[in-house]
Design an enzyme around this catalytic site. Structure first.
Site, mmCIF file in Angstrom:
data_model
loop_
_atom_site.group_PDB
_atom_site.id
_atom_site.type_symbol
_atom_site.label_atom_id
_atom_site.label_comp_id
_atom_site.label_asym_id
_atom_site.label_seq_id
_atom_site.Cartn_x
_atom_site.Cartn_y
_atom_site.Cartn_z
ATOM 1 N N LYS A 65 12.990 32.424 42.216
ATOM 2 C CA LYS A 65 12.803 33.027 40.892
ATOM 3 C C LYS A 65 14.104 33.354 40.152
ATOM 4 C CE LYS A 65 9.274 32.552 40.385
ATOM 5 N NZ LYS A 65 8.678 31.167 40.447
ATOM 6 N N THR A 125 17.110 23.793 46.822
ATOM 7 C CA THR A 125 16.833 24.579 48.036
ATOM 8 C C THR A 125 16.808 26.072 47.719
ATOM 9 O OG1 THR A 125 17.443 24.983 50.338
ATOM 10 C CG2 THR A 125 19.260 24.846 48.791
ATOM 11 N N HIS A 126 15.996 26.808 48.511
ATOM 12 C CA HIS A 126 16.046 28.271 48.445
ATOM 13 C C HIS A 126 16.669 28.829 49.734
ATOM 14 C CE1 HIS A 126 13.856 28.581 44.775
ATOM 15 N NE2 HIS A 126 12.693 28.207 45.253
ATOM 16 N N SER A 156 9.396 38.843 38.902
ATOM 17 C CA SER A 156 9.006 37.437 38.817
ATOM 18 C C SER A 156 8.382 36.957 40.141
ATOM 19 C CB SER A 156 10.242 36.595 38.464
ATOM 20 O OG SER A 156 9.898 35.248 38.310
ATOM 21 N N ASP A 248 11.021 28.316 25.647
ATOM 22 C CA ASP A 248 9.776 27.900 24.977
ATOM 23 C C ASP A 248 9.512 26.407 25.140
ATOM 24 O OD1 ASP A 248 9.245 30.445 24.226
ATOM 25 O OD2 ASP A 248 10.082 30.257 22.200
HETATM 26 S S1 PPS Z 1 11.110 28.966 41.843
HETATM 27 O O1 PPS Z 1 9.635 28.929 42.037
HETATM 28 O O2 PPS Z 1 11.724 29.922 42.787
HETATM 29 O O3 PPS Z 1 11.743 27.672 41.896
HETATM 30 O O4 PPS Z 1 11.265 29.600 40.387
HETATM 31 P P1 PPS Z 1 12.577 29.532 39.476
HETATM 32 O O5 PPS Z 1 12.534 28.297 38.667
HETATM 33 O O6 PPS Z 1 13.782 29.810 40.282
HETATM 34 O O7 PPS Z 1 12.385 30.801 38.547
HETATM 35 C C1 PPS Z 1 11.331 30.959 37.643
HETATM 36 C C2 PPS Z 1 11.788 32.018 36.661
HETATM 37 O O8 PPS Z 1 12.764 31.426 35.768
HETATM 38 C C3 PPS Z 1 12.283 31.523 34.439
HETATM 39 N N1 PPS Z 1 12.735 30.375 33.644
HETATM 40 C C4 PPS Z 1 13.492 30.482 32.538
HETATM 41 N N2 PPS Z 1 14.046 31.557 31.949
HETATM 42 C C5 PPS Z 1 14.744 31.332 30.791
HETATM 43 N N3 PPS Z 1 14.906 30.112 30.240
HETATM 44 C C6 PPS Z 1 14.364 29.001 30.812
HETATM 45 N N4 PPS Z 1 14.525 27.806 30.263
HETATM 46 C C7 PPS Z 1 13.624 29.166 32.027
HETATM 47 N N5 PPS Z 1 12.971 28.320 32.851
HETATM 48 C C8 PPS Z 1 12.440 29.083 33.831
HETATM 49 C C9 PPS Z 1 10.769 31.558 34.609
HETATM 50 O O9 PPS Z 1 10.133 31.983 33.437
HETATM 51 C C10 PPS Z 1 10.658 32.524 35.780
HETATM 52 O O10 PPS Z 1 11.029 33.859 35.420
HETATM 53 P P2 PPS Z 1 10.001 34.967 34.893
HETATM 54 O O11 PPS Z 1 10.796 36.234 34.822
HETATM 55 O O12 PPS Z 1 8.888 35.055 35.879
HETATM 56 O O13 PPS Z 1 9.562 34.519 33.534
#
Ligand code: PPS
Length: 313
Positions: A65, A125-126, A156, A248
């Protein structure tokens, strides 16, 4: 119910009733070298460890996340020199396979996708630093580590646990805060993860990037990543990448918004994958008491490190 720090809290977080699903069995966490991982990932970890990286592989590493999907889209766009047909038509998880992922015969494992993928490969990777296959270091691969402040990650991750119907039950919001603080969640302790990667960043080719910085100044951060990867892009291309990777746009894009996954893995009716994409959303969920408890533990766990995060912009 105690007072929250910001706007009214979300009712799912407040419910105190763990969401249960009858469709699939939620997985338990098991342990690899002391790190809790989903049992499906543990089951194939001996193969993951033996993964043979190639010198031109680029690894995107994160605690869950932290902005993994965002960075994948940025790096792939940089490597392809802009928003190509591949980027527009191939799902993110196929363009950057998730190394340790075990799809349990519903979707391909990360290892199978990587095996079939032509170079140069992008790998997600995580894993905490100490569990990354040795071949990445032997081959001198470039790594981009994305870190995000713990409070926004926690919120998140809580919603992701609910909609990722394979992950263990979260329990209540209070329970989940405690699990997170004690590191009893998938991929273990956030504290160990972010500091573990921070401590080795100068020993290998690791670019350490902050989610908050990308959100604040995406042009600068995309240029920084491009420079690290050895790409020179003109201003128009960078602007195009920033536009394509804005929240968006990615929320509406089926290649990035996870709508392609079956509901037996990710149930987007519970919570969207692209949820809010903000810095400081934690204020809508933490009570004053929870924040104090969190801050106390945070200060203790982060006392020895020079690593600093911003929890608002
Ligand atoms: S995962 O499942 O661990 O791979 O998820 P990950 O992609 O690491 O994290 C998801 C969160 O990143 C936010 N996100 C973004 N934030 C801002 N801009 C962009 N372009 C963007 N793309 C992904 C996504 O909304 C998740 O955060 P939260 O706070 O839940 O919205």
């Amino acid at each position: 119910m105690s007072e929250s720090l910001g706007a009214p809290r979300h009712e799912v977080c407040n419910s105190g009733t763990p969401h249960t699903t009858t469709r699939v069995q939620r997985l338990k966490l098991s342990n690899v070298k002391g790190v809790p991982l989903p049992s499906s990932i543990c089951a194939i970890f001996d193969k993951t460890e033996k993964f043979q990286a190639k010198g031109d592989d680029v690894l995107i590493a994160t605690y869950p996340k932290a902005g993994t999907t965002w960075m994948i889209e940025i790096v792939d766009s940089i490597r392809q020199g802009g928003i190509t047909k591949e980027i527009k038509t191939i799902p993110s998880h196929e363009r950057a396979p998730y190394l340790e992922f075990n799809g349990l015969n519903v979707i391909s494992t990360g290892l199978d996708l990587l095996e079939a993928m032509p170079s140069p490969r992008l790998v997600k990777t995580h894993l905490p630093f100490q569990l990354v296959p040795q071949s990445f270091w032997d081959k001198g691969c470039k790594v981009i580590y994305v870190a995000r402040n713990a409070k926004d990650v926690l919120v998140s991750f809580y919603f992701f646990h609910k909609m990722n119907v394979r992950l263990p039950e979260t329990g209540t919001w209070d329970d989940f805060i405690e699990s997170f603080l004690s590191g009893n969640v998938a991929f273990g302790s956030w504290f160990d993860h972010v500091t573990g990667w921070w401590d080795v960043r100068e020993k290998h080719q690791i670019l350490y990037v902050f989610y908050e910085d990308i959100l604040q100044d995406p042009m600068r951060e995309v240029e920084r990543v491009a420079h690290f990867l050895g790409h020179t892009l003109d201003k128009v291309t960078i602007q195009e990448i920033v536009k394509h990777t804005a929240f968006d746009m990615m929320k509406d894009n089926p290649m990035t918004n996870a709508s392609i996954f079956p509901t037996s893995i990710l149930d987007l009716s519970i919570s969207p994958f692209m949820r809010k994409g903000q810095v400081g959303d934690w204020k809508n969920y933490f009570t004053v008491a929870q924040n104090e408890r969190f801050e106390e533990e945070y200060r203790r766990r982060m006392a020895e490190t020079s690593l600093r995060f911003r929890t608002e912009l």
